[in-house]
Motif scaffolding. Structure first.
Motif, PDB file in Angstrom:
ATOM      1  N   GLU A 150      52.603  61.287   7.418  1.00 24.34           N
ATOM      2  CA  GLU A 150      51.549  62.068   6.773  1.00 24.34           C
ATOM      3  C   GLU A 150      51.412  63.409   7.476  1.00 24.34           C
ATOM      4  O   GLU A 150      51.868  63.599   8.597  1.00 24.34           O
ATOM      5  N   GLY A 151      50.783  64.364   6.792  1.00 26.87           N
ATOM      6  CA  GLY A 151      50.512  65.661   7.393  1.00 26.87           C
ATOM      7  C   GLY A 151      51.716  66.558   7.541  1.00 26.87           C
ATOM      8  O   GLY A 151      51.726  67.456   8.395  1.00 26.87           O
ATOM      9  N   VAL A 152      52.753  66.346   6.699  1.00 26.05           N
ATOM     10  CA  VAL A 152      53.935  67.202   6.741  1.00 26.05           C
ATOM     11  C   VAL A 152      54.113  67.862   5.374  1.00 26.05           C
ATOM     12  O   VAL A 152      53.501  67.459   4.387  1.00 26.05           O
ATOM     13  N   VAL A 153      54.979  68.877   5.321  1.00 19.69           N
ATOM     14  CA  VAL A 153      55.284  69.553   4.063  1.00 19.69           C
ATOM     15  C   VAL A 153      56.538  68.911   3.483  1.00 19.69           C
ATOM     16  O   VAL A 153      57.644  69.084   4.002  1.00 19.69           O
ATOM     17  N   TRP A 154      56.368  68.174   2.408  1.00 19.81           N
ATOM     18  CA  TRP A 154      57.476  67.429   1.821  1.00 19.81           C
ATOM     19  C   TRP A 154      58.361  68.329   0.963  1.00 19.81           C
ATOM     20  O   TRP A 154      57.887  69.240   0.285  1.00 19.81           O
ATOM     21  N   SER A 155      59.666  68.067   1.011  1.00 19.33           N
ATOM     22  CA  SER A 155      60.621  68.713   0.113  1.00 19.33           C
ATOM     23  C   SER A 155      60.761  67.804  -1.097  1.00 19.33           C
ATOM     24  O   SER A 155      61.521  66.833  -1.059  1.00 19.33           O
ATOM     25  N   LEU A 156      60.017  68.096  -2.134  1.00 13.54           N
ATOM     26  CA  LEU A 156      59.974  67.227  -3.302  1.00 13.54           C
ATOM     27  C   LEU A 156      60.761  67.848  -4.450  1.00 13.54           C
ATOM     28  O   LEU A 156      61.331  68.928  -4.325  1.00 13.54           O
ATOM     29  N   GLY A 157      60.802  67.170  -5.575  1.00 14.50           N
ATOM     30  CA  GLY A 157      61.688  67.567  -6.661  1.00 14.50           C
ATOM     31  C   GLY A 157      61.094  68.572  -7.613  1.00 14.50           C
ATOM     32  O   GLY A 157      60.031  69.137  -7.375  1.00 14.50           O
ATOM     33  N   TRP A 158      61.819  68.817  -8.702  1.00 12.14           N
ATOM     34  CA  TRP A 158      61.345  69.747  -9.719  1.00 12.14           C
ATOM     35  C   TRP A 158      61.486  69.141 -11.105  1.00 12.14           C
ATOM     36  O   TRP A 158      62.342  68.313 -11.357  1.00 12.14           O
ATOM     37  N   PHE A 206      63.977  65.432 -14.276  1.00  8.67           N
ATOM     38  CA  PHE A 206      63.345  65.538 -12.965  1.00  8.67           C
ATOM     39  C   PHE A 206      64.426  65.313 -11.917  1.00  8.67           C
ATOM     40  O   PHE A 206      65.196  64.350 -12.010  1.00  8.67           O
ATOM     41  N   VAL A 207      64.508  66.213 -10.942  1.00 11.90           N
ATOM     42  CA  VAL A 207      65.544  66.152  -9.916  1.00 11.90           C
ATOM     43  C   VAL A 207      64.893  66.116  -8.537  1.00 11.90           C
ATOM     44  O   VAL A 207      64.028  66.939  -8.231  1.00 11.90           O
ATOM     45  N   LEU A 208      65.303  65.165  -7.720  1.00 11.51           N
ATOM     46  CA  LEU A 208      64.902  65.103  -6.315  1.00 11.51           C
ATOM     47  C   LEU A 208      66.176  65.246  -5.486  1.00 11.51           C
ATOM     48  O   LEU A 208      66.976  64.312  -5.406  1.00 11.51           O
ATOM     49  N   PRO A 209      66.414  66.411  -4.874  1.00 14.71           N
ATOM     50  CA  PRO A 209      67.672  66.629  -4.140  1.00 14.71           C
ATOM     51  C   PRO A 209      67.836  65.703  -2.941  1.00 14.71           C
ATOM     52  O   PRO A 209      68.870  65.066  -2.768  1.00 14.71           O
ATOM     53  N   THR A 210      66.817  65.650  -2.095  1.00  9.52           N
ATOM     54  CA  THR A 210      66.811  64.737  -0.951  1.00  9.52           C
ATOM     55  C   THR A 210      65.387  64.279  -0.728  1.00  9.52           C
ATOM     56  O   THR A 210      64.435  64.944  -1.152  1.00  9.52           O
ATOM     57  N   LEU A 211      65.228  63.164  -0.045  1.00  7.79           N
ATOM     58  CA  LEU A 211      63.896  62.746   0.384  1.00  7.79           C
ATOM     59  C   LEU A 211      63.739  63.190   1.828  1.00  7.79           C
ATOM     60  O   LEU A 211      64.435  62.715   2.725  1.00  7.79           O
ATOM     61  N   GLY A 212      62.843  64.132   2.032  1.00  4.79           N
ATOM     62  CA  GLY A 212      62.654  64.668   3.379  1.00  4.79           C
ATOM     63  C   GLY A 212      61.482  65.612   3.429  1.00  4.79           C
ATOM     64  O   GLY A 212      60.744  65.766   2.455  1.00  4.79           O
ATOM     65  N   TYR A 213      61.333  66.255   4.569  1.00  2.00           N
ATOM     66  CA  TYR A 213      60.201  67.166   4.747  1.00  2.00           C
ATOM     67  C   TYR A 213      60.602  68.302   5.671  1.00  2.00           C
ATOM     68  O   TYR A 213      61.674  68.305   6.288  1.00  2.00           O
ATOM     69  N   GLN A 217      60.368  74.474  11.167  1.00  2.00           N
ATOM     70  CA  GLN A 217      61.397  75.296  10.543  1.00  2.00           C
ATOM     71  C   GLN A 217      62.725  74.571  10.406  1.00  2.00           C
ATOM     72  O   GLN A 217      63.807  75.183  10.374  1.00  2.00           O
ATOM     73  N   GLU A 218      62.674  73.264  10.299  1.00  2.00           N
ATOM     74  CA  GLU A 218      63.874  72.458  10.105  1.00  2.00           C
ATOM     75  C   GLU A 218      63.637  71.450   8.986  1.00  2.00           C
ATOM     76  O   GLU A 218      62.529  70.939   8.822  1.00  2.00           O
ATOM     77  N   ASP A 219      64.705  71.157   8.228  1.00  2.00           N
ATOM     78  CA  ASP A 219      64.650  70.097   7.234  1.00  2.00           C
ATOM     79  C   ASP A 219      64.901  68.753   7.906  1.00  2.00           C
ATOM     80  O   ASP A 219      65.905  68.589   8.619  1.00  2.00           O
TER      81      ASP A 219
END
Length: 345
Positions: A150-158, A206-213, A217-219
């Protein structure tokens, strides 16, 4: 205007900025500058690349060089939608009270979409759509070997719906992701897309490239994708549209209103010459009550500028406001913008 932009950029760079605060700030920047246009069929990669050059903060995950996992999904019939009912998460989000679900009858789809890869299951639960906004509720469930922080910036889909064609061939929109519920192994997420042109029934992806956050300054990648889900959108609430014979001049302001559309959950306005002024707005109902609209409520307001005429470079401007509670558009008699009252419809 420049001072306001600098203030917003400073909020993004604040060391104590919470992830949930980023969406409204980015929406506010879009309201000032207008989002980048893109081709909804093939332009997402270009949009992400251009966004990365403008701002080093990566809100979207990288797309790995891997085969796309695609799932073509079905949509339940209207009868099944009625039996299933509106998901509690969407009912809360749209402020649907007792007995108000029928107001969304023409907006709710229930795609039967689910795909599992690398132990991660993504399921599309429901969509709610009108002409100028599509909201997709989906769920991510991960195995015990993965923990969702929790409390992170997720890299989510479009999310990409089918849009009505326009003469320029250039289309755009604004998207955001909101986590409604989360525990260590599950997230319930609302993906929103507000387009430059009306949404039509038809293919949605709907596309989710990766599950991550994104952290320091790092993925941080928890599971590799991409996952792609595709289905047919069969429900788009048309709302009620007012297209005046001549543009409506707003007292004391440059913009002229060319079209207004009210659905059970949103107000959408097209204008020429400039975006709408930041003045108080309201809807007036048949019983004399008024619904106030705050143009600075960036959790509910979205504004954009898009190419309308390729030769002259003329732009069209749009204003979108999502209501806190669903309404009956047939009960609206006027839209007030500053000192101008526009009879509706």
């Amino acid at each position: 205007m420049n001072e306001r932009r600098e203030d917003l950029l400073a909020l993004l760079d604040a060391p104590d900025a919470a992830p949930e605060d980023l969406g409204p700030v980015l929406d506010a920047l879009d309201a000032l500058d207008g989002p980048s246009p893109f081709d909804t069929r093939a332009g997402w990669a270009d949009l992400m690349a251009r966004g990365a050059k403008k701002n080093p903060r990566k809100l979207w995950g990288k797309v790995p060089l891997a085969a796309v996992i695609a799932l073509v999904c079905l949509v339940t019939t209207a009868a099944a939608v009625t039996a299933f009912g509106l998901h509690d998460g969407l009912a809360r989000y749209f402020g649907v009270g007792d007995g108000q679900s029928p107001l969304l009858e023409n907006a709710v789809d229930v795609p039967e979409c689910s795909v599992t890869e690398n132990g991660v299951t993504i399921s599309v639960l429901q969509t709610v759509a009108d002409q100028y906004g599509i909201y997709m509720l989906y769920e991510i469930v991960v195995p015990d070997s993965i923990t969702l922080p929790e409390g992170v910036v997720w890299s989510l889909g479009w999310l990409t719906p089918t849009l009505e064609a326009n003469p320029t061939g250039v289309q755009g929109g604004q998207g955001r992701q909101e986590i409604l519920e989360q525990d260590p192994h599950r997230m319930l997420i609302l993906s929103t897309f507000l387009p430059s042109d009306p949404i039509e029934k038809g293919p949605v992806s709907f596309v989710l490239p990766t599950l991550g956050y994104w952290e320091d300054q790092e993925d941080v990648v928890l599971a590799e994708g991409p996952w792609t889900l595709e289905w047919e959108l069969t429900k788009v609430e048309p709302g009620i549209t007012l297209t005046p014979e001549a543009p409506i001049v707003l007292d004391g302001w440059t913009p002229v209103v060319t079209e207004l559309t009210i659905s059970p959950f949103s107000l959408h306005i097209y204008s020429d010459n400039a975006s709408l002024p930041d003045v108080p707005m309201a809807l007036v109902f048949r019983d004399g009550t008024r619904l106030a609209i705050d143009p600075f409520d960036y959790n509910h307001v979205s504004q954009g500028a898009y190419l309308a005429e390729e030769v002259t470079g003329q732009q069209k401007y749009e204003f979108y406001y999502r209501f806190y509670h669903v309404i009956d558009p047939s009960q609206v008699t006027a839209v007030v913008i500053g000192e101008t009252e526009i009879p509706f419809p």
